[in-house]
Design a protein around this motif. Structure first.
Motif, PDB file in Angstrom:
ATOM      1  N   UNK A   1       0.830  -1.204   0.000  1.00 55.36           N
ATOM      2  CA  UNK A   1       0.000   0.000   0.000  1.00 55.36           C
ATOM      3  C   UNK A   1       0.867   1.257   0.000  1.00 55.36           C
ATOM      4  N   UNK A   2       1.948   1.228   0.782  1.00 54.59           N
ATOM      5  CA  UNK A   2       2.870   2.366   0.859  1.00 54.59           C
ATOM      6  C   UNK A   2       3.586   2.560  -0.473  1.00 54.59           C
TER       7      UNK A   2
ATOM      8  N   UNK B   1       2.393   9.053   3.414  1.00 57.74           N
ATOM      9  CA  UNK B   1       1.574   8.503   4.490  1.00 57.74           C
ATOM     10  C   UNK B   1       0.101   8.892   4.306  1.00 57.74           C
ATOM     11  N   UNK B   2      -0.122  10.148   3.912  1.00 54.09           N
ATOM     12  CA  UNK B   2      -1.498  10.617   3.694  1.00 54.09           C
ATOM     13  C   UNK B   2      -2.149   9.864   2.527  1.00 54.09           C
ATOM     14  N   UNK B   3      -1.383   9.699   1.426  1.00 56.61           N
ATOM     15  CA  UNK B   3      -1.909   8.968   0.270  1.00 56.61           C
ATOM     16  C   UNK B   3      -2.233   7.513   0.640  1.00 56.61           C
ATOM     17  N   UNK B   4      -1.367   6.920   1.468  1.00 53.32           N
ATOM     18  CA  UNK B   4      -1.524   5.506   1.815  1.00 53.32           C
ATOM     19  C   UNK B   4      -2.536   5.279   2.930  1.00 53.32           C
ATOM     20  N   UNK B   5      -2.886   6.339   3.644  1.00 52.20           N
ATOM     21  CA  UNK B   5      -3.806   6.189   4.770  1.00 52.20           C
ATOM     22  C   UNK B   5      -3.156   5.513   5.959  1.00 52.20           C
ATOM     23  N   UNK B   6      -1.845   5.765   6.141  1.00 54.96           N
ATOM     24  CA  UNK B   6      -1.111   5.191   7.272  1.00 54.96           C
ATOM     25  C   UNK B   6      -0.339   6.309   7.983  1.00 54.96           C
TER      26      UNK B   6
ATOM     27  N   UNK C   1       8.600   1.871   9.523  1.00 57.31           N
ATOM     28  CA  UNK C   1       8.710   0.456   9.874  1.00 57.31           C
ATOM     29  C   UNK C   1       9.223  -0.357   8.675  1.00 57.31           C
ATOM     30  N   UNK C   2       8.841   0.080   7.485  1.00 52.50           N
ATOM     31  CA  UNK C   2       9.198  -0.652   6.267  1.00 52.50           C
ATOM     32  C   UNK C   2      10.357  -0.007   5.493  1.00 52.50           C
ATOM     33  N   UNK C   3      10.481   1.315   5.571  1.00 54.78           N
ATOM     34  CA  UNK C   3      11.478   2.022   4.756  1.00 54.78           C
ATOM     35  C   UNK C   3      12.156   3.106   5.589  1.00 54.78           C
ATOM     36  N   UNK C   4      13.470   3.204   5.438  1.00 56.19           N
ATOM     37  CA  UNK C   4      14.202   4.211   6.198  1.00 56.19           C
ATOM     38  C   UNK C   4      14.077   5.605   5.601  1.00 56.19           C
ATOM     39  N   UNK C   5      13.892   5.677   4.280  1.00 52.76           N
ATOM     40  CA  UNK C   5      13.864   6.976   3.608  1.00 52.76           C
ATOM     41  C   UNK C   5      13.252   6.835   2.212  1.00 52.76           C
ATOM     42  N   UNK C   6      13.205   7.951   1.492  1.00 53.25           N
ATOM     43  CA  UNK C   6      12.629   7.942   0.144  1.00 53.25           C
ATOM     44  C   UNK C   6      13.470   7.102  -0.816  1.00 53.25           C
ATOM     45  N   UNK C   7      14.769   7.068  -0.608  1.00 62.89           N
ATOM     46  CA  UNK C   7      15.638   6.293  -1.501  1.00 62.89           C
ATOM     47  C   UNK C   7      15.227   4.822  -1.508  1.00 62.89           C
TER      48      UNK C   7
END
Length: 210
Positions: free
Chosen positions: A15-16, A38-43, A50-56
């Protein structure tokens, strides 16, 4: 219960990634924040971290999804045992063009990469990531072309390193232009001609000889 929790985590991750794709495509990578995603994903932002450290890492997750369908062809063409390495390369490039035109998600991710991923100071990690990916791709092409030389499919005196750079630049430029001006030429209908043009360059150009 544990299985359900793992499934939910995988669903949240997907979803993210989907939300990141939409946000990057709309605003560009540099102008998109994790809060936007986060807003787009609703989380929550915590769920993203928790899943990703950064945009990269999010950009890399998008790009990784593009490699799955043709990875076996790339690996086969790198193998010294492959009897038709140039044929494998040709099939791979045809598949790349076909997926780019026919699959909307593949097209969007490529457009993000080519035209909406700004290498600002803030984005230096993504720049390094892309440098590593290009180096890896160059090494893969070099292996394939070297195998094609040994199989007699390309000239024995081909400058393999220069040829790998030239082929990558040709394909990357073709994709970049089509994404920007998709109505300016028929990438899918003339895919065989576009691929063969690149391979003919390797076979016939005196400038690519040692």
């Amino acid at each position: 219960m544990v299985r359900r929790t793992k499934e939910e985590a995988q669903e949240t991750r997907a979803q993210i990634i989907e939300a990141a794709e939409k946000a990057f495509y709309k605003r560009g990578v540099a102008r998109t924040t994790l809060a936007d995603i986060a807003e787009h994903a609703g989380v929550t932002r915590g769920a993203i971290y928790w899943h990703f450290n950064n945009k990269a890492e999010l950009v890399q997750a998008l790009l990784d999804s593009l490699h799955e369908t043709h990875e076996h062809l790339a690996r086969a063409s790198e193998s010294e045992d492959e009897v038709d390495p140039l044929g494998c390369m040709r099939k791979l490039l045809l598949q790349v063009f076909s997926e780019l035109v026919l699959d909307a998600r593949t097209r969007r991710i490529n457009e993000i990469l080519h035209h909406k991923c700004e290498f600002t100071d803030e984005m230096c990690e993504i720049r390094q990531q892309r440098q590593g990916a290009i180096t890896e791709c160059h090494d893969s092409i070099t292996l394939t072309l070297g195998n094609a030389v040994r199989r007699g499919q390309l000239p024995a005196d081909l400058h393999v390193e220069h040829a790998a750079v030239a082929l990558f630049a040709y394909v990357d430029g073709l994709i970049g232009r089509w994404l920007l001006l998709p109505d300016s030429f028929d990438l899918l209908g003339n895919a065989e001609q576009w691929v063969d043009t690149g391979l003919d360059m390797l076979r016939l150009s005196p400038a690519l000889r040692k």
